[in-house]
Motif scaffolding. Structure first.
Motif, mmCIF file in Angstrom:
data_model
loop_
_atom_site.group_PDB
_atom_site.id
_atom_site.type_symbol
_atom_site.label_atom_id
_atom_site.label_comp_id
_atom_site.label_asym_id
_atom_site.label_seq_id
_atom_site.Cartn_x
_atom_site.Cartn_y
_atom_site.Cartn_z
ATOM 1 N N GLY A 200 0.753 -1.300 -0.068
ATOM 2 C CA GLY A 200 -0.012 0.202 0.068
ATOM 3 C C GLY A 200 0.916 1.382 -0.016
ATOM 4 N N PRO A 201 0.100 2.192 0.090
ATOM 5 C CA PRO A 201 1.239 3.774 0.093
ATOM 6 C C PRO A 201 1.851 3.828 1.366
ATOM 7 C CG PRO A 201 -1.440 3.919 0.289
ATOM 8 C CD PRO A 201 -1.377 2.561 0.206
ATOM 9 N N HIS A 202 1.545 3.223 2.431
ATOM 10 C CA HIS A 202 2.318 3.519 3.552
ATOM 11 C C HIS A 202 3.320 2.423 3.770
ATOM 12 C CE1 HIS A 202 -0.817 6.484 4.210
ATOM 13 N NE2 HIS A 202 -1.519 5.628 4.255
ATOM 14 N N GLY A 203 3.583 1.430 2.784
ATOM 15 C CA GLY A 203 4.530 0.354 2.899
ATOM 16 C C GLY A 203 3.860 -0.980 2.731
ATOM 17 N N THR A 204 4.495 -2.006 2.934
ATOM 18 C CA THR A 204 3.959 -3.413 2.888
ATOM 19 C C THR A 204 3.877 -4.008 4.156
ATOM 20 O OG1 THR A 204 5.244 -3.606 0.657
ATOM 21 C CG2 THR A 204 4.444 -5.723 1.802
ATOM 22 N N ARG A 205 2.404 -4.644 4.321
ATOM 23 C CA ARG A 205 2.045 -5.251 5.528
ATOM 24 C C ARG A 205 1.980 -6.793 5.402
ATOM 25 N NH1 ARG A 205 -0.549 -0.306 6.771
ATOM 26 N NH2 ARG A 205 1.032 1.015 8.134
ATOM 27 N N VAL A 206 2.346 -7.696 6.357
ATOM 28 C CA VAL A 206 2.280 -8.959 6.203
ATOM 29 C C VAL A 206 1.533 -9.525 7.684
ATOM 30 C CG1 VAL A 206 3.705 -10.945 6.333
ATOM 31 C CG2 VAL A 206 4.415 -9.084 5.247
ATOM 32 N N LEU A 207 0.653 -10.382 7.174
ATOM 33 C CA LEU A 207 0.002 -11.102 8.432
ATOM 34 C C LEU A 207 -0.082 -12.567 8.323
ATOM 35 C CD1 LEU A 207 -2.044 -10.760 10.923
ATOM 36 C CD2 LEU A 207 -3.964 -10.792 9.154
ATOM 37 N N VAL A 208 0.370 -13.222 9.466
ATOM 38 C CA VAL A 208 0.518 -14.603 9.634
ATOM 39 C C VAL A 208 -0.192 -14.899 10.899
ATOM 40 C CG1 VAL A 208 1.931 -16.887 9.798
ATOM 41 C CG2 VAL A 208 2.697 -15.005 8.381
ATOM 42 N N GLY A 209 -1.016 -15.916 11.002
ATOM 43 C CA GLY A 209 -2.022 -16.281 12.017
ATOM 44 C C GLY A 209 -2.622 -17.717 11.908
ATOM 45 N N ASP A 210 -3.011 -18.041 13.280
ATOM 46 C CA ASP A 210 -3.601 -19.209 13.482
ATOM 47 C C ASP A 210 -4.852 -19.166 14.283
ATOM 48 O OD1 ASP A 210 -4.154 -21.949 13.992
ATOM 49 O OD2 ASP A 210 -2.614 -22.324 15.160
ATOM 50 N N VAL A 211 -5.915 -19.568 13.689
ATOM 51 C CA VAL A 211 -7.421 -19.508 14.282
ATOM 52 C C VAL A 211 -7.569 -20.673 15.537
ATOM 53 C CG1 VAL A 211 -9.720 -19.420 14.124
ATOM 54 C CG2 VAL A 211 -8.157 -18.175 12.633
ATOM 55 N N GLN A 212 -7.951 -20.472 16.623
ATOM 56 C CA GLN A 212 -7.907 -21.604 17.591
ATOM 57 C C GLN A 212 -9.427 -22.400 17.098
ATOM 58 O OE1 GLN A 212 -11.120 -21.356 19.891
ATOM 59 N NE2 GLN A 212 -10.921 -23.169 20.531
ATOM 60 N N GLY A 213 -9.048 -23.846 17.008
ATOM 61 C CA GLY A 213 -9.828 -24.721 16.586
ATOM 62 C C GLY A 213 -9.805 -25.174 15.347
ATOM 63 N N LYS A 214 -11.006 -25.952 14.844
ATOM 64 C CA LYS A 214 -10.765 -26.564 13.504
ATOM 65 C C LYS A 214 -12.052 -26.304 12.887
ATOM 66 C CE LYS A 214 -7.284 -30.147 14.725
ATOM 67 N NZ LYS A 214 -6.096 -29.023 14.091
ATOM 68 N N GLY A 215 -12.164 -26.900 11.615
ATOM 69 C CA GLY A 215 -13.515 -26.775 10.828
ATOM 70 C C GLY A 215 -13.755 -25.693 10.115
ATOM 71 N N LEU A 216 -15.124 -25.599 9.554
ATOM 72 C CA LEU A 216 -15.437 -24.319 8.853
ATOM 73 C C LEU A 216 -15.441 -23.179 9.764
ATOM 74 C CD1 LEU A 216 -18.337 -26.162 6.563
ATOM 75 C CD2 LEU A 216 -15.894 -25.459 5.913
ATOM 76 N N GLY A 217 -15.729 -23.335 11.109
ATOM 77 C CA GLY A 217 -15.599 -22.018 11.726
ATOM 78 C C GLY A 217 -14.462 -21.231 11.891
ATOM 79 N N ALA A 218 -13.422 -22.114 11.913
ATOM 80 C CA ALA A 218 -11.924 -21.721 11.721
ATOM 81 C C ALA A 218 -11.647 -20.929 10.573
ATOM 82 C CB ALA A 218 -10.887 -22.806 12.228
ATOM 83 N N VAL A 219 -12.081 -21.592 9.444
ATOM 84 C CA VAL A 219 -12.212 -21.181 7.933
ATOM 85 C C VAL A 219 -12.536 -19.632 7.963
ATOM 86 C CG1 VAL A 219 -12.042 -21.425 5.593
ATOM 87 C CG2 VAL A 219 -11.565 -23.425 6.956
ATOM 88 N N ALA B 213 -1.649 -14.368 16.114
ATOM 89 C CA ALA B 213 -1.055 -13.722 14.739
ATOM 90 C C ALA B 213 0.348 -12.851 14.917
ATOM 91 C CB ALA B 213 -2.169 -12.778 14.202
ATOM 92 N N VAL B 214 0.819 -12.871 13.871
ATOM 93 C CA VAL B 214 2.057 -11.914 13.801
ATOM 94 C C VAL B 214 1.890 -10.830 12.974
ATOM 95 C CG1 VAL B 214 4.538 -11.535 13.487
ATOM 96 C CG2 VAL B 214 3.654 -13.518 15.033
ATOM 97 N N LEU B 215 1.908 -9.602 13.064
ATOM 98 C CA LEU B 215 1.565 -8.539 12.054
ATOM 99 C C LEU B 215 2.943 -7.669 11.791
ATOM 100 C CD1 LEU B 215 -0.359 -6.774 10.205
ATOM 101 C CD2 LEU B 215 -0.700 -5.393 12.357
ATOM 102 N N LEU B 216 3.495 -7.683 10.595
ATOM 103 C CA LEU B 216 4.615 -7.058 10.116
ATOM 104 C C LEU B 216 4.355 -5.706 9.312
ATOM 105 C CD1 LEU B 216 6.976 -9.844 9.057
ATOM 106 C CD2 LEU B 216 6.724 -9.084 11.251
ATOM 107 N N GLY B 217 5.344 -4.864 9.228
ATOM 108 C CA GLY B 217 5.091 -3.647 8.409
ATOM 109 C C GLY B 217 6.386 -3.310 8.010
ATOM 110 N N PHE B 218 6.654 -3.311 6.706
ATOM 111 C CA PHE B 218 7.718 -2.676 6.176
ATOM 112 C C PHE B 218 7.560 -1.339 5.615
ATOM 113 C CE2 PHE B 218 7.899 -7.155 5.846
ATOM 114 C CZ PHE B 218 9.216 -7.563 6.307
ATOM 115 N N PRO B 219 8.062 -0.262 6.446
ATOM 116 C CA PRO B 219 7.550 0.991 6.163
ATOM 117 C C PRO B 219 8.193 1.489 4.689
ATOM 118 C CG PRO B 219 8.401 0.901 8.102
ATOM 119 C CD PRO B 219 8.748 -0.543 7.611
ATOM 120 N N ALA B 220 7.193 2.130 4.095
ATOM 121 C CA ALA B 220 7.458 2.764 2.513
ATOM 122 C C ALA B 220 8.825 3.818 2.739
ATOM 123 C CB ALA B 220 6.363 3.494 1.976
#
Length: 417
Positions: free
Chosen positions: A185-204, A256-263
């Motif tokens: 985006g205009p303010h840099g690039t952001r990265v998100l990696v995460g893991d929802v607790q539980g399984k199944g369609l609710g987690a998706v 989750a982990v949220l990363l920001g690579f500032p522009a």
């Protein structure tokens, strides 16, 4: 790069897993140079029974065993192929059983058995083929969901070289509660990696909700702390929604982990020498929501980023303190490795956890090029599967990202997916 399931995933690199039809079209495994040879086994069986019956003597006849031929065809051939072998079985039975009129003949009862066997085998094959088509349709639906939740990413997206691994604990599920994405985006690039607790369609569903919020706020918001706040708010709203529906997953959360690579911003004019930095180097902003901190992997070794983890998304009421954004230096040749607990909690037969940092450090010591995102993703994938013996108890995700040293062809403000 994702993954169902056993390798690199949908980000443009090959994933060594079972083919789309291999699991449901078993007869298609019988190919030679692109041509199906599924008809060979039942044909050989038919000929073998006819020849063996010729060499039997007295009242011992095995020609009635030919009823097995359409049964074998039903398992590996199509409906018409099975019907043809049913008809061939009846014809062969009639000819062989009546070839020597002075010998013992099995007669009408076995003829009825062979004819009924052919009909039942054809019906069974039709049921199998219909089930396979239904399974293929459901797999297409799952693939569509996977591409929606974990969208394919262009190479060097947002000025980042990236590679990912996505392995689902259920190889047939194709997608689970792990998620990741890269949003320039205009303010840099952001990265998100995460893991929802539980399984199944609710987690998706929860993963899709968080990714949708990330893709919008990651593009528009200038501050990474605001992006983090929006993710927390969206998670709380989703929990209230599921609770109002009376669903049992109303208390779901996500790490989750949220990363920001500032522009890069142009330096302000003023006295003194202009300060420059090496291409690809610069700070990275990190927010951790109860997740494993990223590892910085470079030719010099492996180091965990010194960040303290906050509470998972959805549990903010336990600690309403403001989101803390860590701003840390990152060398140009360092790759950030982010994994879910499917990697760090993979166990061997003795119950020992997978030593991720040590394994990656050994790989880099053997070959410094292992720090490159694509190679690093393979190291994590192979190491996790090797340590666990191929038995994954949880969805497993790893994402490796590194600056390309320039804005990249897709990093402009107008490039939005």
């Amino acid at each position: 790069m994702r993954q169902g399931n056993r390798g690199l995933g949908p980000h443009g690199r090959r994933q060594p897993r079972a083919g789309r039809r291999e699991a449901t079209h078993r007869h298609e495994m019988l190919h030679v140079r692109g041509r199906s040879v599924a008809w060979v086994p039942p044909l050989l069986l038919l000929l073998a029974i006819a020849v063996a019956d010729y060499h039997t003597i007295g009242e011992f006849r095995i020609i009635s065993w030919i009823v097995l031929v359409p049964g074998i065809a039903a398992a590996i051939c199509g409906v018409w192929g099975t019907a043809v072998f049913g008809a061939l079985s009846i014809i062969t039975f009639t000819l062989v059983d009546n070839a020597w009129p002075h010998e013992f003949q099995t007669g009408l009862p076995d003829f009825i058995l062979v004819a009924a066997g052919g009909v039942l085998a054809t019906l069974a094959c039709a049921v199998r083929v219909r089930g396979e088509r239904r399974a293929l349709h459901m797999r297409d639906v799952a693939d569509t969901v996977r591409r929606t939740v974990l969208r394919p990413l262009p190479p060097r997206w947002g000025g980042l070289e990236h590679a990912g691994v996505y392995l689902t604990a259920d190889a047939g599920a194709r997608v689970g509660g792990d998620f990741y994405d890269i949003q320039p985006g205009p303010h840099g690039t952001r990265v998100l990696v995460g893991d929802v607790q539980g399984k199944g369609l609710g987690a998706v569903e929860t993963a899709a909700v968080l990714l949708g919020t990330f893709r919008e706020t990651g593009y528009h918001e200038p501050e990474l702390s605001v992006v983090a706040e929006r993710l927390e708010e969206r998670m709380l709203r989703h929990r209230k929604y599921t609770a109002a529906l009376g669903r049992s997953d109303g208390d779901r959360f996500a790490t989750a982990v949220l990363l920001g690579f500032p522009a890069d911003r142009p330096a302000a004019a003023g006295p003194g020498p202009a300060r420059t930095r090496a291409p690809g180097s610069g700070p990275v902003e990190v927010v951790v929501f109860g997740h494993e901190p990223p590892l910085a992997v470079g030719p010099g070794g492996v180091r965990p980023l010194p960040v303290t983890g906050g509470l998972p998304l959805g549990l903010r009421e336990l600690d309403p303190a403001p989101v803390r954004v860590h701003r840390l230096p990152l060398a140009a040749d360092e790759t950030l490795l982010l994994v879910t607990d499917g990697v760090t909690e993979a166990r061997d037969a003795a119950g020992t956890f997978y030593p991720l940092a040590e394994d990656v450090a050994r790989a880099v010591a053997r070959d410094a090029r292992a720090a490159e995102p694509a190679r690093l993703a393979v190291v994590v994938r192979d190491g996790t599967l090797r340590h666990s013996g191929g038995h994954l108890n949880d969805d497993t995700t790893a994402l490796a990202v590194r600056r390309t040293g320039g804005p990249g062809p897709n990093a402009s403000k107008g490039d939005v997916r």
